[in-house]
Design an enzyme around this catalytic site. Structure first.
Site, PDB file in Angstrom:
ATOM      1  CG  PHE A 134      53.884  87.881 -39.778  1.00  0.00           C
ATOM      2  CD1 PHE A 134      54.579  88.228 -38.117  1.00  0.00           C
ATOM      3  CD2 PHE A 134      52.511  88.375 -38.958  1.00  0.00           C
ATOM      4  CE1 PHE A 134      54.622  87.770 -36.918  1.00  0.00           C
ATOM      5  CE2 PHE A 134      52.343  88.325 -37.197  1.00  0.00           C
ATOM      6  CZ  PHE A 134      53.461  88.055 -36.218  1.00  0.00           C
ATOM      7  CG  ASP A 219      47.577  85.190 -42.328  1.00  0.00           C
ATOM      8  OD1 ASP A 219      46.688  85.780 -42.385  1.00  0.00           O
ATOM      9  OD2 ASP A 219      48.373  84.594 -42.054  1.00  0.00           O
ATOM     10  CE  LYS A 248      47.288  93.195 -38.205  1.00  0.00           C
ATOM     11  NZ  LYS A 248      48.423  91.786 -38.765  1.00  0.00           N
TER      12      LYS A 248
END
Ligand SMILES: *Cc1c(COP(=O)(O)O)cnc(C)c1O
Length: 393
Positions: A134, A219, A248
């Site tokens: 993702f 990532d 995040k």
């Protein structure tokens, strides 16, 4: 406003692109959320991994208050101290690269992909990513996200992406060619169900990128900023990537993303090639600095590592009692419980009992406690889960 009134507002005025629970959250403190009806919820999945230092960490709140009184935003026409200081703190805790700031994980990945194209030769346009990944929802990052369900309705996608099974070194070798600009993977796949990269896989990516003049992008949007008990997920391995992306937990609840690249590669991002209006704004950077300082001052890296072991051990003990649990895996506070059946109902029942966890990839319960959680809070969470599993279906 009552819960019902807020929901009615949403029905009228907010696009219904999320499946929301019928609860309005009005306050958060540490490991707890409070809803409009006065319920206190133990949050073991704070903000989808955004509130890594817990909700409204006092040091982060204080830094935001202070910065808000000085300067909220200044455009990147000028220099500003918080952006420079945050870049330094991140660089010193990773591989000494340089940072570009943006506002989200998808933007950080988008920047990484664009930089890889700029940095490598013109005939290189391919990107290799892994199934179950993702990487975000923009067109390039949703294309990079090798899961068909995210692609439905958006064909044709951006050209040049090649997907391989996660951790499959042979597939990686076969997919490689002179045309590959970059490989992008997560050290631990989050949405994909807490799948941990093997050292062999990351090592092979490093070697093949070096041999073919491609860029290795990790990532770290979910794994970064201490979640795994180290600053970045790659630090559990014997590899150093060319680019890492983060977001995040970085802003402690404010919107911020960052891409860090080795200096030689970063040099390819010259004026005019990429930008972000809000990127590196004073408020988010001040929050980011406070997050890093709080993690260090409170010894949260070591705590996350230790608490992660504790949590996994307790979850594994549940496995003997509840056959729906197949296995438990994770690093630090990024923990997945593999079920033998779909877990959505379990998540709902836990929430009724005031525990918030998440289920991803149909049948993986995800525990991502804030780094400030205590053993008592973990015990409380596991007790609730134990009760819910004991009820059966
Ligand atoms: C959440 C996530 C993203 C996307 O971040 P946004 O801030 O929602 O754009 C990208 N990569 C990973 C690994 C993520 O977990």
């Amino acid at each position: 406003m009552t819960t019902q009134e807020t929901i009615e507002l949403f029905d009228k005025y907010v696009i219904a692109n999320y499946g929301r629970l019928a609860r309005v959250i009005v306050r958060g403190q540490g490991c707890y959320l409070y809803d409009a009806e006065g319920n206190k919820i133990l949050d073991m999945f704070p903000g989808w991994a955004v509130s890594g230092t817990g909700h409204c960490h006092p040091k982060v709140v204080e830094a935001i208050r202070e910065q808000a009184g000085e300067l909220l935003h200044i455009d990147n026409t000028f220099y500003s101290e918080p952006q420079g200081r945050l870049a330094q703190l991140l660089s010193e805790r990773a591989f000494g690269g340089k940072c570009f700031f943006c506002n989200s994980g998808a933007e950080a990945n988008e920047a990484a992909l664009k930089l890889a194209r700029l940095h490598t030769a013109k005939e290189k346009y391919k990107f290799i990513t892994a199934e179950g990944s993702f990487h975000g929802r923009t067109f390039a990052t949703v294309t990079a996200t090798a899961q068909p369900k995210y692609h439905e309705g958006f064909m044709p996608l951006l050209p040049g992406f090649v997907y391989i099974p996660f951790n499959d070194v042979d597939a990686l070798e076969s997919a490689f060619s002179d045309e590959v600009a970059a490989v992008m993977v997560e050290p631990i796949q989050g949405e994909g169900g807490i799948n941990i990269a093997t050292g062999e896989f990351l090592g092979a990516i490093r070697e093949l990128c070096d041999r073919n003049g491609a860029v290795m992008i990790l990532d770290e949007v979910q794994t970064g900023i201490g979640r795994t008990g180290k600053w970045f997920g790659y630090q559990h391995y014997d590899v150093e990537p060319d680019i890492i992306t983060m977001a995040k937990a970085l802003g402690g609840g404010t919107a911020i993303g960052a891409m860090m690249a080795r200096s030689e590669i970063a040099a390819s991002l010259v004026p005019g090639k990429h930008a972000s209006t809000f990127g590196g704004n004073c408020l988010a950077c001040a929050a980011g600095i406070a997050v890093i300082e709080a993690i260090e001052e409170d010894g949260l890296l070591g705590h996350a590592a230790e608490l992660g072991e504790y949590t996994m051990e307790k979850l594994r003990r549940l496995k003997d009692k509840h056959h729906i649990i197949d296995s438990v895996r994770g690093i630090g506070l990024m923990i997945g419980v593999q079920l033998t059946r779909p877990g959505a109902k379990i998540v709902d029942k836990c929430l009724e009992k005031k525990l918030r966890i998440n289920c991803t990839h149909e049948s993986v319960l995800r525990f991502m406690p804030p780094m400030i959680a205590t053993k008592e809070q973990i015990d409380e969470a596991i007790e609730i889960l134990d009760g819910v599993l004991g009820e059966g279906e």
